[in-house]
Design an enzyme around this catalytic site. Sequence first.
Site, PDB file in Angstrom:
ATOM      1  N   ARG A   1     -10.086 -11.438   2.537  1.00 26.41           N
ATOM      2  CA  ARG A   1     -11.178 -12.479   2.185  1.00 26.41           C
ATOM      3  C   ARG A   1     -10.382 -13.854   2.126  1.00 26.41           C
ATOM      4  O   ARG A   1     -10.906 -15.008   2.288  1.00 26.41           O
ATOM      5  CB  ARG A   1     -11.463 -12.087   0.695  1.00 26.41           C
ATOM      6  CG  ARG A   1     -10.270 -12.195  -0.355  1.00 26.41           C
ATOM      7  CD  ARG A   1     -10.725 -11.424  -1.757  1.00 26.41           C
ATOM      8  NE  ARG A   1     -10.938 -10.287  -1.407  1.00 26.41           N
ATOM      9  CZ  ARG A   1     -10.998  -9.122  -2.480  1.00 26.41           C
ATOM     10  NH1 ARG A   1     -11.250  -9.690  -3.468  1.00 26.41           N
ATOM     11  NH2 ARG A   1     -11.352  -7.779  -2.283  1.00 26.41           N
TER      12      ARG A   1
ATOM     13  N   LYS B   1       0.904  -1.097   0.063  1.00 27.32           N
ATOM     14  CA  LYS B   1       0.145  -0.127  -0.173  1.00 27.32           C
ATOM     15  C   LYS B   1       0.895   1.220  -0.033  1.00 27.32           C
ATOM     16  O   LYS B   1       1.895   1.105   0.660  1.00 27.32           O
ATOM     17  CB  LYS B   1      -0.760   0.030   1.235  1.00 27.32           C
ATOM     18  CG  LYS B   1      -1.996  -0.881   1.246  1.00 27.32           C
ATOM     19  CD  LYS B   1      -2.700  -0.603   2.652  1.00 27.32           C
ATOM     20  CE  LYS B   1      -3.836  -1.867   2.693  1.00 27.32           C
ATOM     21  NZ  LYS B   1      -4.793  -1.655   1.773  1.00 27.32           N
TER      22      LYS B   1
HETATM   23  N1  BES Z   1      -8.032  -3.578   4.487  1.00 31.13           N
HETATM   24  C1  BES Z   1      -8.137  -3.292   3.223  1.00 31.13           C
HETATM   25  C2  BES Z   1      -9.520  -2.550   2.971  1.00 31.13           C
HETATM   26  C3  BES Z   1      -9.839  -1.220   3.471  1.00 31.13           C
HETATM   27  C4  BES Z   1      -9.469  -0.044   2.857  1.00 31.13           C
HETATM   28  C5  BES Z   1     -10.077  -1.051   5.041  1.00 31.13           C
HETATM   29  C6  BES Z   1      -9.601   1.039   3.346  1.00 31.13           C
HETATM   30  C7  BES Z   1     -10.285   0.170   5.372  1.00 31.13           C
HETATM   31  C8  BES Z   1     -10.173   1.418   4.799  1.00 31.13           C
HETATM   32  C9  BES Z   1      -8.014  -4.693   2.354  1.00 31.13           C
HETATM   33  O1  BES Z   1      -7.526  -5.539   2.676  1.00 31.13           O
HETATM   34  C10 BES Z   1      -7.665  -3.954   0.995  1.00 31.13           C
HETATM   35  O2  BES Z   1      -6.401  -3.615   0.949  1.00 31.13           O
HETATM   36  N2  BES Z   1      -8.433  -4.236  -0.007  1.00 31.13           N
HETATM   37  C11 BES Z   1      -8.305  -3.898  -1.442  1.00 31.13           C
HETATM   38  C12 BES Z   1      -8.771  -4.997  -2.261  1.00 31.13           C
HETATM   39  C13 BES Z   1      -8.349  -4.782  -3.675  1.00 31.13           C
HETATM   40  C14 BES Z   1      -6.709  -5.113  -3.749  1.00 31.13           C
HETATM   41  C15 BES Z   1      -8.932  -5.829  -4.595  1.00 31.13           C
HETATM   42  C16 BES Z   1      -8.739  -2.580  -1.650  1.00 31.13           C
HETATM   43  O3  BES Z   1      -9.748  -2.189  -1.107  1.00 31.13           O
HETATM   44  O4  BES Z   1      -8.184  -1.791  -2.123  1.00 31.13           O
HETATM   45 ZN    ZN Z   2      -5.384  -5.559   2.180  1.00 30.97          ZN
END
Ligand code: BES
Ligand code: ZN
Length: 493
Positions: free
Chosen positions: A349, A275
């Site tokens: 997931r 990230k």
């Molecule tokens: N923990 C994150 C989701 C999230 C984002 C929670 C912002 C709280 C605030 C999750 O693990 C994630 O990174 N999801 C990705 C999925 C994508 C790679 C398909 C996302 O939401 O970008």
């Molecule tokens: Zn994530």
Amino acid sequence: MKFSLSQLSPVEAEASWILIGITEDGEFDEAVQSLDEALSGSLTRMKEREDLTGKSGELTIIPDAPHLNADRLIIAGLGKSDKLKIGGFGKSIVTAIRKIASKEDQTLSVCVPVSASKAFSEESALERIADVVTVGCSTQGLYKEEQDRHEFTAVTILGAEETKQNQDAIARGCILGEAVNLTRKLVNQHPDDLYPDSFAQISADEAAAIGIRGEILDEHMLDDENMGALLAVSKGTDRPPRMVVLRYEGGGEGIPTLALVGKGVTFDSGGLSLKPSAGMITMKSDMAGAATVLGAITAIAKLKLPVNVTGYMGLVENMTGAGAYKLGSVVTARNGKTIEIHNTDAEGRLVLADVLAYAVDHKVDKIVDLATLTGACVVALGEDVVGAFSNNQPWCESVLNSSREVGEDIWQMPMYDYFAEQLKSEFADCKNIGSRWGGAITAAKFLEQFVDETPWVHLDIAGPSYAESKSAHQDAGGTGVMVRALVRLAMEN
Ligand code: BES
Ligand code: ZN
Ligand code: ZN
């Protein structure tokens, strides 16, 4: 905090603060009238000059009230009486509490507004007052030397009879408020304080304190249980994963078991799909689902509800260490499905896949999972609304109703089967992400593969579980969203 009921009028009650609520329309109720008279008609004049409107969120402080036994008065606006709902009422009261709880050794007397007793019930109003006073006095300054808010030494609720029912309502409110505070605290703890093993230890301590049974599965046991998807996520860190199972058996045999399943990623760096800093800064909160499950189950147990609830918390850290799981790797989940990894940041997931399958194998009757699963859900619904996804409409309606009854905003999202097509892989049974559009739904369709026919609701709490900045009614940080809704759900099902 010590709560009691009293029949004294707000003019007679001795306290550092008297708190009253007024609506935007209608006359002052009896308690407010008595204060107005003691203050020689001040409140009426302020109302006439439109300095006191009763609008929702309005706070009026009378810092010196010589004709009252109390030192000061605070008046919270409750908005229009026909729009008054429990959620809005709680927000108005907590806003006032947060304003006045800054000094140590204060006492508080709260009048139950007649408008609130009419809009819901006196018991609901009492319960919510005790709840939000408990939440509003607590501070999120876990790592600060000086705390900006303090508990009241005594809280007296005026205008409600000292019956067993009313005392019970207050006790319920305190239990709920403490559960919300527990969830908030866990979410706010930094990721080197709260990691899979320390989270598991805290869960064990909580379970022991309330006398419920449970188990902690370590990395070897998780391996024996074939939880290859969850284990893949934890490969990039030295901190081993855990799964906590807590069983509250208040219902006895023959009563169905409700499973509460929580995503507990104690830090989500994104893994090799790293990230950017701006997206990583709040990722200590990626265990909010698990913290909500723990908060709710402690409250359900303390309330001695006649239900069977099992909490399952999947705890991992998603890091980039040398062993980190890779893009293009194929992992095998507990139910035998193979998953091709297209993005290591879609880790929640994977964790839930195995934990859901574990719950299903243990023959639970209904499932609710809670997860900070997707940024896409926040894009779709904003920061304050929980997204609901389900394979069973009646069960979903129950969850939606319980949330609405306690005033937590929630919206159901569609689950059309064509979203699942995006998850097809050339090399494995599925892949772990879909396309950019509808990302919250493809995530839910991914999870659906692991619950078989069990009635299941997935709650994406990525937005509402964590407030990036503070507002009048809540601190920045963990919010404890859905703790109250889950407790209500357990009461009603
Ligand atoms: N923990 C994150 C989701 C999230 C984002 C929670 C912002 C709280 C605030 C999750 O693990 C994630 O990174 N999801 C990705 C999925 C994508 C790679 C398909 C996302 O939401 O970008
Ligand atoms: Zn994530
Ligand atoms: Zn995550």
